[in-house]
Scaffold this motif. Structure first.
Motif, PDB file in Angstrom:
ATOM      1  N   VAL A 105     -10.409 -10.746  30.449  1.00  0.00           N
ATOM      2  CA  VAL A 105     -11.577 -11.337  29.792  1.00  0.00           C
ATOM      3  C   VAL A 105     -11.177 -12.527  28.920  1.00  0.00           C
ATOM      4  O   VAL A 105     -11.886 -13.538  28.859  1.00  0.00           O
ATOM      5  N   THR A 106     -10.017 -12.429  28.261  1.00  0.00           N
ATOM      6  CA  THR A 106      -9.631 -13.486  27.318  1.00  0.00           C
ATOM      7  C   THR A 106      -9.420 -14.836  28.000  1.00  0.00           C
ATOM      8  O   THR A 106     -10.056 -15.824  27.608  1.00  0.00           O
ATOM      9  N   ALA A 116     -17.734 -25.335  29.597  1.00  0.00           N
ATOM     10  CA  ALA A 116     -19.080 -25.508  29.049  1.00  0.00           C
ATOM     11  C   ALA A 116     -19.123 -26.524  27.917  1.00  0.00           C
ATOM     12  O   ALA A 116     -20.118 -27.226  27.748  1.00  0.00           O
ATOM     13  N   ARG A 117     -18.034 -26.598  27.133  1.00  0.00           N
ATOM     14  CA  ARG A 117     -18.001 -27.479  25.964  1.00  0.00           C
ATOM     15  C   ARG A 117     -16.738 -28.333  25.999  1.00  0.00           C
ATOM     16  O   ARG A 117     -15.837 -28.189  25.163  1.00  0.00           O
ATOM     17  N   PRO A 118     -16.626 -29.236  26.975  1.00  0.00           N
ATOM     18  CA  PRO A 118     -15.370 -30.005  27.141  1.00  0.00           C
ATOM     19  C   PRO A 118     -15.031 -30.908  25.966  1.00  0.00           C
ATOM     20  O   PRO A 118     -13.870 -31.300  25.808  1.00  0.00           O
ATOM     21  N   ARG A 283     -19.029 -16.584  21.782  1.00  0.00           N
ATOM     22  CA  ARG A 283     -19.296 -15.141  21.783  1.00  0.00           C
ATOM     23  C   ARG A 283     -20.194 -14.762  22.967  1.00  0.00           C
ATOM     24  O   ARG A 283     -19.931 -13.780  23.669  1.00  0.00           O
ATOM     25  N   ALA A 284     -21.232 -15.541  23.199  1.00  0.00           N
ATOM     26  CA  ALA A 284     -22.159 -15.230  24.295  1.00  0.00           C
ATOM     27  C   ALA A 284     -21.451 -15.302  25.643  1.00  0.00           C
ATOM     28  O   ALA A 284     -21.646 -14.432  26.511  1.00  0.00           O
ATOM     29  N   LEU A 285     -20.621 -16.317  25.843  1.00  0.00           N
ATOM     30  CA  LEU A 285     -19.881 -16.437  27.099  1.00  0.00           C
ATOM     31  C   LEU A 285     -18.933 -15.259  27.286  1.00  0.00           C
ATOM     32  O   LEU A 285     -18.819 -14.695  28.379  1.00  0.00           O
ATOM     33  N   THR A 286     -18.250 -14.878  26.192  1.00  0.00           N
ATOM     34  CA  THR A 286     -17.262 -13.803  26.279  1.00  0.00           C
ATOM     35  C   THR A 286     -17.920 -12.468  26.607  1.00  0.00           C
ATOM     36  O   THR A 286     -17.441 -11.718  27.470  1.00  0.00           O
TER      37      THR A 286
END
Length: 299
Positions: A105-106, A116-118, A283-286
């Motif tokens: 997961v990490t 998502a946030r390059p 957090r949401a992606l993880t």
């Protein structure tokens, strides 16, 4: 310290000549010489030999400090200028990882965030067994992959994986023969588990010792490397989640499943109500990836 004097001093060191340094800075040679002399009066020592032009021992000490101070000053000017023009550089997202974090997961979460946030820098910070909440409270990280599950005021905890427990023992241990079939808690509860620093959170201490083990190794461990080094040397034992074995194959050690121990969790910890929108995105992606990948960590 006057930054102009430091700039002149550094230019003379890099050019090895007062005249060339003056030309580089668009100053007169007399002005550059005066700047260096003023610095020498402030420090009360000679900073540059004059023939040839080379820094003295004190001058060499000053060189690295001068570069740091000038870089910091330039960065401050750029930062303020960007803000004045409405361009604020994004803050680095600092992600703490204890050992191998939450297995697959990490790295998946880190990669997903970078896609998502390059434009948002992300740095990984290695955490020890003692830093479940302290790194967050001390603002050293913005999110942390740690284990086991814990509760702490002001900290939000999301369970990411739920895994079988294992023990790590020396290859010469009699328990090593049970690597395939596994052992029971009664077989391993009194192993000489490695000691932990006194400030280790109780949740991790109970996790390592299966709540009740009493024997202790002479060695202390703060990281997986500490643990495996001592176990391989026959100086103690450790315990972990099952995924630990995939990430830390180590000569001289054997991983043995504990069949009747309660399964344990790895988690993502963040500060309650963190205003940083990047933390919320991470957090949401993880959590979403954990739902998809979490079962793989339990195999």
């Amino acid at each position: 310290m006057d930054l102009r004097r430091l700039s002149s001093f550094l230019a003379v060191v890099e050019e090895g000549h007062f005249g060339r340094a003056a030309a580089r800075l668009f100053l007169s040679p007399a002005a550059v010489t005066g700047h260096v002399q003023q610095l020498e009066r402030e420090f009360g020592t000679l900073l540059l030999e004059r023939s040839p032009v080379v820094p003295t021992a004190a001058g060499r000490r000053l060189v690295s400090h001068a570069r740091t101070l000038l870089d910091a000053a330039n960065a401050a000017m750029d930062d303020v200028a960007d803000t004045a023009h409405g361009a604020v550089a994004p803050r680095t997202l600092r992600v703490g990882v204890m050992g191998h974090g939450s297995a697959e997961v990490t790295p998946a979460a880190v990669s997903a965030f970078r896609r998502a946030r390059p434009d948002v820098p992300l740095s990984l910070v290695q955490l020890t067994f003692t830093e479940h909440a302290s790194a967050l409270r001390e603002d050293r990280v913005d999110a942390a992959f740690v284990r086991p599950m814990f509760r702490s005021e002001g900290i939000t905890v999301d369970v990411l994986t739920t895994e079988q427990r294992i023990v790590v023992v020396p290859a010469a241990s009699a328990l090593a023969a049970a690597a395939q079939e596994g052992v029971r808690l009664a077989d391993i509860i009194d192993l000489p588990y490695l000691r932990l620093p006194p400030h280790t959170p109780r949740s991790f201490t109970d996790y390592l010792y299966f709540d009740e083990g009493t024997r202790r190794s002479p060695d202390y461990a703060r990281t997986p490397h500490d643990c495996l080094t001592s176990v391989a040397a026959g100086r103690g034992a450790g315990s972990a989640l099952k995924s630990f074995a995939r990430y830390y194959p180590w000569p001289g050690t054997v991983y043995v499943p504990v069949l009747d121990a309660p399964w344990a969790h790895s988690v993502l910890a963040t500060r309650d109500g963190d205003p940083n929108p990047e933390v919320r995105i991470f957090r949401a992606l993880t959590v979403a990836l954990a739902r998809e990948l979490g079962p793989a960590a339990a195999r």
